[in-house]
Motif scaffolding. Structure first.
Motif, PDB file in Angstrom:
ATOM      1  N   GLY A  87       0.803  -1.224   0.000  1.00  0.00           N
ATOM      2  CA  GLY A  87       0.000   0.000   0.000  1.00  0.00           C
ATOM      3  C   GLY A  87       0.831   1.266   0.000  1.00  0.00           C
ATOM      4  N   ASP A  88       2.131   1.157  -0.280  1.00  0.00           N
ATOM      5  CA  ASP A  88       3.051   2.295  -0.232  1.00  0.00           C
ATOM      6  C   ASP A  88       2.961   3.098  -1.541  1.00  0.00           C
ATOM      7  OD1 ASP A  88       5.125   4.094   0.014  1.00  0.00           O
ATOM      8  OD2 ASP A  88       6.669   2.593   0.426  1.00  0.00           O
ATOM      9  N   LYS A  89       1.998   3.991  -1.589  1.00  0.00           N
ATOM     10  CA  LYS A  89       1.761   4.795  -2.789  1.00  0.00           C
ATOM     11  C   LYS A  89       2.916   5.761  -3.054  1.00  0.00           C
ATOM     12  CE  LYS A  89      -1.809   7.898  -4.688  1.00  0.00           C
ATOM     13  NZ  LYS A  89      -3.125   8.516  -4.400  1.00  0.00           N
ATOM     14  N   LYS A  90       3.520   6.279  -1.997  1.00  0.00           N
ATOM     15  CA  LYS A  90       4.593   7.269  -2.155  1.00  0.00           C
ATOM     16  C   LYS A  90       5.769   6.697  -2.946  1.00  0.00           C
ATOM     17  CE  LYS A  90       7.746  10.304   0.427  1.00  0.00           C
ATOM     18  NZ  LYS A  90       8.947   9.842  -0.317  1.00  0.00           N
ATOM     19  N   PHE A  91       6.135   5.447  -2.664  1.00  0.00           N
ATOM     20  CA  PHE A  91       7.262   4.853  -3.390  1.00  0.00           C
ATOM     21  C   PHE A  91       6.959   4.770  -4.882  1.00  0.00           C
ATOM     22  CE2 PHE A  91       9.487   1.143  -5.160  1.00  0.00           C
ATOM     23  CZ  PHE A  91      10.793   1.568  -4.984  1.00  0.00           C
ATOM     24  N   VAL A  92       5.742   4.377  -5.222  1.00  0.00           N
ATOM     25  CA  VAL A  92       5.361   4.307  -6.638  1.00  0.00           C
ATOM     26  C   VAL A  92       5.458   5.690  -7.280  1.00  0.00           C
ATOM     27  CG1 VAL A  92       3.501   3.766  -8.261  1.00  0.00           C
ATOM     28  CG2 VAL A  92       3.872   2.307  -6.258  1.00  0.00           C
ATOM     29  N   GLN A  93       4.977   6.704  -6.588  1.00  0.00           N
ATOM     30  CA  GLN A  93       5.054   8.066  -7.130  1.00  0.00           C
ATOM     31  C   GLN A  93       6.500   8.507  -7.305  1.00  0.00           C
ATOM     32  OE1 GLN A  93       2.693   9.959  -4.083  1.00  0.00           O
ATOM     33  NE2 GLN A  93       0.848   9.957  -5.356  1.00  0.00           N
ATOM     34  N   ASP A  94       7.350   8.166  -6.348  1.00  0.00           N
ATOM     35  CA  ASP A  94       8.761   8.567  -6.430  1.00  0.00           C
ATOM     36  C   ASP A  94       9.487   7.887  -7.589  1.00  0.00           C
ATOM     37  OD1 ASP A  94       8.439  10.189  -4.234  1.00  0.00           O
ATOM     38  OD2 ASP A  94       9.364   8.806  -2.798  1.00  0.00           O
ATOM     39  N   ILE A  95       9.171   6.607  -7.825  1.00  0.00           N
ATOM     40  CA  ILE A  95       9.920   5.856  -8.839  1.00  0.00           C
ATOM     41  C   ILE A  95       9.261   5.946 -10.222  1.00  0.00           C
ATOM     42  CG2 ILE A  95       8.814   3.564  -8.673  1.00  0.00           C
ATOM     43  CD1 ILE A  95      11.721   2.423  -8.434  1.00  0.00           C
ATOM     44  N   TYR A  96       8.072   6.510 -10.303  1.00  0.00           N
ATOM     45  CA  TYR A  96       7.336   6.572 -11.561  1.00  0.00           C
ATOM     46  C   TYR A  96       8.128   7.230 -12.699  1.00  0.00           C
ATOM     47  CZ  TYR A  96       3.624   7.664 -14.919  1.00  0.00           C
ATOM     48  OH  TYR A  96       2.870   7.794 -16.064  1.00  0.00           O
ATOM     49  N   PRO A  97       8.847   8.355 -12.477  1.00  0.00           N
ATOM     50  CA  PRO A  97       9.629   8.925 -13.580  1.00  0.00           C
ATOM     51  C   PRO A  97      10.659   7.945 -14.138  1.00  0.00           C
ATOM     52  CG  PRO A  97       9.399  10.523 -11.812  1.00  0.00           C
ATOM     53  CD  PRO A  97       8.887   9.227 -11.277  1.00  0.00           C
TER      54      PRO A  97
END
Length: 722
Positions: A393-403
C-alpha cells in the motif's frame, strides 16, 4: 504527595517523548544513490578462483554534489548537531555559516536549513539531530538539474532546481557513516573436521552457509591455501572448485585473522605449508537481520521440511539486496529478484529490501540498455513495482519511482519493430530460461506477453502518480498489444499460444512459457484456460521445465487452475528430490535424470551450479498464496481474500505477514480458524452443506461455495463439510 508523583511522572514522560522524537533522525541522501552505490560494492565482491569477476552491464554511480534542505517553524531556539559524509557548507535562510560546523544554533521562528555536500568517492549524505529538527525522508534534495519540482511532482518555484524527497534506509546511528554499512555477523563452528595428511584438513559446517573465514592462532612464514565447496567434492577439487583463497603468511607472533571477502560454502578445505602454524578455523556467519514472520506447517513432514529449507535458502540470498545465489553470481538479477519479492511477502515482509533492490536495478537515466541487458528482466522490474504497491500500500514509493518507470518504458517502446512487437536487437539478451534447444529467434510470444503486462502496470502506476495522460496512453497500448498477441500467436488447432513468429509467420512450436503466464495474468477465457491446462501444462509431450526458476511459474499457473493436489505431488518430487540427495538449500537447477556429481555441474564446469539459489525457494510463495490461500484484494491488505486449499493434506496452519500485522490461518477437513490483525477479509470456502461460524454471517456465492467476512481482531471458527 500524590500530585508531586504525578508531576514527576509527567516530567519523565515528557522527557522520554522528547528523547524518542529526537531519535527519529536518520541518515539521508539523494534517492536511490546509496542503493546504487551499495549494490556496486556488493556485486563487485564476486570472485572466481581468486580472480575479480565484474558484472557485464553498465554500472551507474551516485551524484557527487547534492543539496539538502528543509523548512520548519521553531517555537523556541534549538541546537542542531550536524553529521556529514563529504565536504559541505551550511546555510540558514540562504545565509552561509562560516566553516564546517558540527552544530548550529537556530533561533525561534520560520527558517530554512540547507546543506550542500560534495563527495566523489562515497554518497553525499547528512544526519541532522535536533530536538525537533531532524533529517528524514521529508527533506528535499537536488543534484542541481535546473528545474524545481516539489515532492508531489508539481512545478512550484522559479529557482531552476529540481528537488525530490530524500532517500533513507533508517540508519539511525550518526557515528556510523552510510558507506560503512555492513550486515551483522555471528561466530559459527564446523560440525566435523577431517584431517588430510599432517597439515591439511577439510571442515564441514553441516549445511550451506555464508560468511567470512576466521583463522585462529596463525603464525609463521609460508602459504595457506583455502578451497571452498558447496559440496565435499568441490572443496576437495583444488583445480576445479569455483572459489578459493591463496594466502601468503609472514607473522612472527601468533594471531587470529579474518579474511576480507565473504564466501558461500558448506565445506572448507585448507592446505598449509609446514612452516605455518594454524590452530583452528571458524567462520563469521553474515546475515540479513530480517524478522521470521511468515510460517507454514502441515500434516506432511516432508512438505514441512521443504518449506523450512526453502525459507533458509531465501534468507541466505537476502542480503543488502535480493541476490540470485550466494556462491555465484551474487548479483542483483531482476528476474531472480522478482521472485524474491513474492517470497518475501509471504515470509519476512521486508519492504525496505524490496525498495532497495528495485532502485539499485534501475540505476539512473538515460536508459541505454535493458536491466541486466535482458529484455524479460526489464519487464519483471515493472511487475515488481506494482506487486510492491499491492502488498504494502506504499503509494509514495510508486510516485517517487514513476519517472524512472517512464524513461525505461520509453526506451522499450523505441525498440519495437515495424509490426509493433519486440524481438532481439544488438545489445539485447533474451533469456526466458536455461533450457536446451529453446529458440529465442524472431518475435517470441513470451516477451510480448510480459510487455503487455508491463504496459498495464504503467497504466496503473500512472493513475497513482496522477498522470492522466500517461494512464490513457499506456492503457491503450496495453489493450492493443493484448489483442495483437491473440490475433498473431493463438493456434486454434493446438489450443495454445505458439512460441514465436519468424519472418511474419507463426511457428508450430508450443512451449510452456507464454501459456502458463497467460493463465495467472488472467489473459485467457475460461475455455482457453482449460485447453491450455490440458494441452500444455499437463502434456508430457511439451518440453519439460527443469529449473526452479520457471517451475515457480508453472506450478503457480496450475495452482491458479485449482490443481493444488497435483502441485503438492510435484513439489514433493521436485524439491523433495533435492533433499533426498542431501541438499541443505535449494539449487539453481535440478534434473532428476542426472546421477551423482552430474548434479553439481553447470555452464560446462564440474561445480558451476549454484546449490543455494533464491529462485529455488518458491514453495514459500506457493504454500502461502495457494494453499493457505491468502492474498490482498486491495493495496496493503485493506481488503483481502482467504481461499484455502488443502490439496490432499489432512491439516495445515500458518501466518501470512502484512505491513500492519499477521493473518493466521488453520485448516483441516472440517474446520477453518482465522485471526487477522488487518483490514477486512473474505474467507471463501467450498462445503457440501452450509458452514457454521461463531457470530459470523455465512453468505452463499454459488452452489457449494460460501463466503465469510473477516474483521480484524476477532477469532473465527468455521465448521464445514469438506
Amino acid at each position: 504527595m500524590k500530585n508531586l508523583k504525578k508531576i514527576i511522572l509527567l516530567g519523565i514522560l515528557i522527557c522520554s517523548a522528547a528523547q524518542l522524537f529526537a531519535q527519529k533522525a536518520s541518515w539521508i541522501w539523494y534517492p536511490g544513490d546509496l542503493d546504487i552505490y551499495m549494490s556496486n560494492v556488493m556485486q563487485n565482491r564476486r570472485t572466481e578462483r581468486g580472480s575479480f569477476f565484474p558484472v557485464f552491464w553498465k554500472m551507474d554511480s551516485h551524484y557527487v554534489l547534492v543539496d539538502f534542505h528543509k523548512e520548519f517553524t521553531l517555537t523556541a531556539p534549538e541546537e542542531v548537531k550536524l553529521y556529514v559524509e563529504g565536504t559541505y557548507n551550511v546555510k540558514i535562510d540562504g545565509q552561509a555559516v562560516t566553516g564546517f560546523p558540527k552544530s548550529i544554533q537556530i533561533p525561534a521562528g520560520k527558517h530554512k536549513l540547507s546543506l550542500k555536500v560534495y563527495n566523489q568517492s562515497h554518497v553525499p549524505a547528512i544526519f541532522v539531530q535536533g530536538k525537533t529538527v531532524v533529517s528524514d525522508d521529508s527533506w528535499l534534495t537536488t543534484f542541481e538539474d535546473k528545474e524545481w519540482i516539489d515532492a508531489s511532482g508539481k512545478t512550484s518555484d522559479k529557482s531552476g532546481t529540481t528537488f525530490v524527497s530524500a532517500g533513507s534506509w533508517d540508519l539511525t546511528d550518526p557515528k556510523v557513516l552510510p558507506s560503512q554499512f555492513k550486515l551483522p555477523v555471528l561466530p559459527m563452528y564446523a560440525v566435523n573436521k577431517e584431517k588430510i595428511g599432517n597439515q591439511d584438513g577439510i571442515l564441514d559446517f553441516g549445511k550451506e552457509t555464508f560468511g567470512f573465514i576466521k583463522l585462529h592462532g596463525l603464525k609463521g612464514t609460508g602459504k595457506v591455501n583455502i578451497y571452498y565447496g558447496e559440496s565435499k567434492e568441490e572443496a576437495l577439487s583444488t583445480e576445479k572448485c569455483e572459489t578459493l583463497d591463496f594466502l601468503t603468511v609472514d607473522i612472527a607472533k601468533q594471531q587470529d585473522s579474518i579474511l576480507p571477502l565473504s564466501k558461500a560454502f558448506r565445506y572448507v578445505h585448507f592446505e598449509t605449508d609446514p612452516t605455518v602454524k594454524l590452530d583452528s578455523v571458524s567462520m563469521l556467519y553474515e546475515y540479513a537481520p530480517v524478522a521470521e514472520r511468515g510460517s507454514f506447517k502441515s500434516s506432511d513432514p516432508a512438505l514441512n521440511k521443504i518449506y523450512d529449507v526453502a525459507k533458509y535458502t531465501f534468507h541466505l540470498n537476502t542480503r543488502e539486496f535480493f541476490i540470485d545465489g550466494i556462491k555465484r553470481d551474487r548479483w542483483v538479477w531482476s528476474g531472480d529478484a522478482y521472485q524474491s519479492y513474492l517470497m518475501n511477502y509471504y515470509s519476512f515482509f521486508d519492504a525496505s529490501t524490496v525498495k532497495r533492490t528495485l532502485l539499485a536495478q534501475r540505476g539512473k537515466d538515460p536508459v541505454t540498455a535493458h536491466i541486466n541487458t535482458i529484455m524479460d528482466y526489464s519487464f519483471y522490474w515493472f511487475l515488481g513495482i506494482y506487486d510492491y504497491y499491492k502488498y504494502t500500500g506504499d503509494k509514495k514509493f510508486v510516485q517517487d519511482i514513476y519517472p524512472r518507470m517512464q524513461s525505461l518504458m520509453a526506451y522499450i517502446d523505441g525498440r519495437k519493430n515495424k509490426n509493433g512487437l519486440l524481438e532481439w536487437m544488438p545489445g539485447d539478451w533474451i533469456f526466458i530460461d536455461w533450457a536446451d534447444k529453446l529458440s529465442k529467434d524472431g518475435e517470441v510470444s513470451f516477451e510480448q506477453l510480459l510487455y503487455a503486462r508491463s504496459l498495464e502496470t504503467m497504466a496503473l502506476c500512472a493513475k497513482l502518480a496522477n498522470d492522466a495522460e500517461g494512464f490513457s496512453k499506456y492503457d491503450e497500448q496495453a489493450k492493443a498489444l493484448k489483442s495483437k498477441i491473440f490475433d498473431l500467436y493463438w493456434n486454434q488447432n493446438k489450443n495454445a499460444l505458439v512460441h514465436s513468429r519468424i519472418n511474419n509467420q507463426p511457428t508450430e512450436n508450443i512451449t510452456r512459457y507464454a501459456n502458463m503466464f497467460g493463465i495467472f495474468f488472467d489473459y485467457f477465457t475460461p475455455e482457453q484456460k482449460l485447453a491450455v491446462k490440458k494441452n500444455v501444462l499437463l502434456n508430457d509431450q511439451i518440453a519439460k521445465i527443469t529449473t526452479p526458476y520457471m517451475r515457480f511459474y508453472e506450478l503457480e499457473a496450475l495452482c491458479a487452475m485449482g490443481e493444488q493436489a497435483y502441485v503438492l505431488k510435484e513439489m514433493k518430487n521436485y524439491w523433495g528430490g533435492m533433499l533426498k540427495l542431501g541438499a541443505t538449500s535449494f539449487w539453481e537447477e535440478y534434473n532428476p535424470d542426472k546421477q551423482g556429481t552430474e548434479h553439481l555441474a553447470m555452464y560446462g564446469r564440474p561445480f558451476g551450479k549454484s546449490l543455494c539459489h533464491a529462485w529455488g525457494a518458491s514453495p514459500i510463495y506457493l504454500l502461502g498464496k495457494y494453499y493457505l490461500g491468502v492474498s490482498p484484494s486491495s493495496p496493503g491488505y485493506e481488503t483481502y481474500t482467504i481461499q484455502p486449499d488443502l490439496g490432499g493434506l489432512d491439516w495445515m496452519e500458518g501466518k501470512i505477514p502484512t505491513a500492519n500485522g499477521d493473518i493466521a490461518v488453520y485448516v483441516n477437513k472440517q474446520e477453518i480458524k482465522v485471526n487477522s490483525a488487518v483490514g477486512t477479509g473474505k474467507l471463501v470456502l467450498k462445503s457440501r452443506s452450509k458452514p457454521v461460524a461463531n457470530g459470523a454471517e455465512i453468505k452463499e456465492i454459488s452452489k457449494g461455495l460460501y463466503e465469510v467476512t473477516i474483521e480484524k481482531g476477532r477469532d473465527y471458527r468455521v465448521k464445514y463439510s469438506g
